[in-house]
Motif scaffolding. Structure first.
Motif: not given
Length: 416
Positions: A58-67, A398-416
């Protein structure tokens, strides 16, 4: 990034398989300098939720940054590889029926109190998705529900919109795995990872138990490791805090019109399913229940019900057990609104564990060089599998993601 890479993917579900697939399709991938091995603890690919999910897109699924990316990639994969024939890719209508089942429609009634366990909902729709449902007339094609008990139909999205589709998850996952294997990916099943040893500098070793032979194999040349073991990701990488929520489902043998139907069924006061009366395990009245029902290609109808955390996550996906009574409850509830399904043969009663994280999914690099994480997708793993795989391929090569803005899903935000 031009040196030889030894890439290991832990988990042979949809996330691991799409990651392997997109790694082999990446412009920088070279069969002579890159090796990719998928380690799956169960005896076969797609043994967990990736083989037992509903397959709704569904285009209505989540998270919106990658759906949006993932929904688009599903269409592209189906067009390129014959997905309609191989894994049942197709568009379909989606909506919610509200129903009130009168006592005369129920053969088995018994007085009981109202202090029973509340019916729990799967985390399918977030608040944004709820706003997309619009009141409408019950579609004439939805002829496998009992119109006499239906109070209303709320359709997802705008009329004629192509914002909902589906795949058969087992066929999709195994087909993507085969495409990856054809491109040179090595799949090892019965390979249960027992240790991922790391330092701040990177990966030291990776060990797994060969469940067929009892031998423990230690890998010391891994340059990159992706942890994508669904609810077992937390066992491999405890800091990620991904765990599992058990969800039950049943599969009917029935060839019906293509609709994905959420339900809101009000049962009569004191309703007790017949199978519980016969077993002596009277079920307390639950009021409203909301199983989900998806007509699927290949002559199937899939239905899922309440999740639970009564049984801890087992060691491997092939050891998952289902609760017969919970499956029968679901069958009983569905029979009150669909005589067609009430009469249909059953193909399967089953359960799987959905990978969940309080802020999931988590996709990307971890704080350990060379270690990546892709897990915590709850019930949207199939929907978001292609985007996740494509992003992981970019992170690794590549060392970084370019196909979508997925910074909010970065594991390092949660000290992983």
């Amino acid at each position: 990034m031009e040196e030889k890479r030894r890439i290991y993917i832990i988990g042979g579900g949809i996330i691991g398989c799409t990651s392997a697939y997109y790694l082999t399709r990446h412009p920088k991938f070279g069969a002579t300098k890159h090796s990719i091995t998928v380690l799956e603890a169960a005896p076969s690919i797609a043994s967990g939720a990736s083989g037992k999910a509903g397959g709704l897109l569904g285009l209505w699924a989540y998270p919106a940054c990658i759906v949006p990316l993932s929904f688009k990639l599903h269409a592209e994969l189906a067009a390129e590889h014959g997905g309609a024939e191989k894994w049942g890719y197709r568009a379909l209508k989606c909506g919610t029926i509200s129903a009130t089942v009168p006592s005369e429609k129920i053969e088995s009634l018994k007085s009981s109190s109202n202090d029973g366990k509340a019916w729990e909902k799967l985390p399918k729709q977030d608040e944004a998705a709820q706003t997309l449902f619009k009141d409408a007339e019950l579609p004439p094609g939805l002829d496998w529900v009992d119109a006499s008990v239906i109070d209303g139909w709320r359709e997802m999205g705008s009329p004629g919109a192509t914002d909902t589709a589906q795949v058969h998850p087992f066929h999709f996952t195994t087909s993507i795995a085969k495409l990856a294997e054809d491109a040179g990916v090595l799949f090892r099943t019965n390979a249960k990872v027992t240790a991922l040893d790391t330092t701040k500098a990177g990966i030291q070793s990776l060990s797994y138990l060969d469940r067929a032979t009892g031998e423990t194999i230690t890998i010391s040349d891994a340059t990159d490791v992706l942890v994508s073991a669904g609810p077992w990701s937390g066992r491999v990488l405890p800091k990620c805090k991904v765990d599992g929520l058990r969800a039950h489902s049943v599969v009917y043998e029935a060839d019906v019109s293509p609709f994905a139907v959420f339900t809101d069924i009000e049962l009569p006061e004191g309703f007790v399913p017949e199978h519980r009366l016969k077993s002596g395990q009277g079920k307390r009245h639950r009021g409203t229940v909301d199983p989900e029902i998806y007509a699927r290609p290949f002559g199937e109808v899939y239905a899922c019900g309440e999740p639970d955390s009564a049984i801890p996550l087992p060691e491997t996906a092939d050891l998952v057990e289902f609760d017969e009574m919970q499956c029968d409850d679901m069958i009983s509830y569905i029979s009150t609104v669909s005589p067609v399904l009430a009469a249909a043969p059953l193909k399967a009663k089953q359960a799987c564990y959905l990978p969940q994280h309080s802020n999931g999914p988590l996709i990307g690099k971890t704080s350990i060089p060379g270690v990546f994480l892709a897990s915590g997708h709850t019930c949207w793993g199939i929907q978001n599998g292609p985007a996740t795989g494509k992003l992981i391929a970019e992170y690794i090569l590549d060392g970084q993601a370019t196909s979508a803005r997925a910074d909010q899903l970065d594991p390092r935000r949660y000290k992983i």
